[in-house]
Design an enzyme around this catalytic site. Sequence first.
Site, short mmCIF file in Angstrom:
data_model
loop_
_atom_site.label_atom_id
_atom_site.label_comp_id
_atom_site.label_asym_id
_atom_site.label_seq_id
_atom_site.Cartn_x
_atom_site.Cartn_y
_atom_site.Cartn_z
N GLU A 86 0.83 -1.20 0.00
CA GLU A 86 0.00 0.00 0.00
C GLU A 86 0.87 1.25 0.00
OE1 GLU A 86 -1.50 1.46 4.02
OE2 GLU A 86 -1.75 -0.72 4.23
N CYS A 118 -3.37 -3.45 4.06
CA CYS A 118 -2.42 -4.49 4.48
C CYS A 118 -2.71 -5.87 3.89
CB CYS A 118 -2.43 -4.60 6.01
SG CYS A 118 -2.11 -3.04 6.85
N HIS A 259 -2.21 -10.79 11.25
CA HIS A 259 -1.81 -9.43 10.91
C HIS A 259 -1.73 -8.66 12.22
CE1 HIS A 259 -1.47 -5.51 9.26
NE2 HIS A 259 -2.66 -5.13 9.70
#
EC number: 2.3.3.10
Length: 467
Positions: A86, A118, A259
């Site tokens: 990103e 992400c 994550h």
Amino acid sequence: MPSSAQNVGIKALEIYFPSRYVPQTELETFLGASAGKYTIGLGQQNMSFCDDREDLYSLALTAVSSLLRKYAIDPNTIGRLEVGTETLLDKAKSCKTVLMQLFGDNTDIEGVDTYNACYGGTNALFNAVNWIESSSWDGRDAIVVAGDIALYETPAARPTGGAGCVAMLIGPDAPLVLEPVRGSCMKHVYDFYKAYFKSEYPLVDGQFSNTCYLGALDACYQRYQAKQRARQAAKTNGTAISNGHQGSFLDTFDYFAFHAPNCKLVAKGYGRLLFNDFKLESGSFDEVPAQVREADFAASLTDKALEKLCVSLTKERFVQRVEPSLTAPTNCGNMYTASVYAGLISLISNVPSDRLQDKRIGMFSYGSGLASTLFSFRVKGDTTEMARKIGLQDRLSARTAVSPEFYDQMCKLREKAYQQRNYTPEGSVESLAPGTYFLVHVDDAYRRKYDMKPYLSMCEDRHEQAV
């Protein structure tokens, strides 16, 4: 035509993170936060960062060139290259095209960039695996790259920054086999986004983003579970569970990597999985706490007392199954697309190969906006050499700590450099580790020139030339 590929997954892994970091304890003092707010409250110890010498392209060049070198990969054996990021430097030209400089005369390589906060690295991984399992596969391997620089403008969000890049070799007969079942959740929300193109800082609603993360995790977990049960594949691993509970779906995962915007959110997320099991398969438990039994799913997302209870109930399992995946996230910070794969690298670096054999590793990938998937790997080969080549702990220990004041200066330097042309970076080349690519100059037409800091030995690798 090649025969049908079997056991497709990750054959090799490499990670890159900058050579300097700021300790979170010092950042607490510098930003006027209470002691432990970042280290205990967020679960973060150190944070990697970049000055104006490093950007997405340099991170990716470093990670991919190191993967090629360490594993002696012939560039001609690569038929697909995908990048998830990103941290955009160009609205048209992909990072993948920049990386093509590492592949010599091999221009027959499919794939481009994928972006959604992400999540892009995970989508790139799925694309690569799907290509190898398709009728279009030509017998070659793929490389997937996930990398970002996470930087925030406001003091409250500054400690959740970070930087890093992961490169993965994807192919058949892999030690980390991607399993077929996955559960996804995609929605339209504005929890974190980058609509202001004059700055690299995001627009963030932090509390809302945490709620979105946990809500997406609920949906992905439930869908993964439903699909797994439909395939008659779900089974417990026979692991004794604390608090007298055994046999819930959570126990189909021997390990888990998430994550990690911050490591505290990971602990909350893991506790959330047990909450789902309590609510959806209460018959698997001797007793369901009344606080859980009476909770509404939507309201529970912001119920702090319930959150604490679930984190407490999963604490023993968390230490055994999730904590080994947090070495890089807690020491480097949020790497955005690379975050969950930095967790996977941490896991195989901390758990011996013999203890991983035939184990299932759960993976939760989340990208704001939002896109998310819960998926899993099954370990079907030796990971010892992979862990040795990565050398995670030694490389973390070799970094240099800097003061928050210096870090703040480097943030200002990046602000000055953002979207500039006719620009020569001011950051230190001497501070970079050998083998690191760095930005040399941006010319009048915004074209970027890179070089690589040479290795200490005289040995030169054909994949690592000035670009």
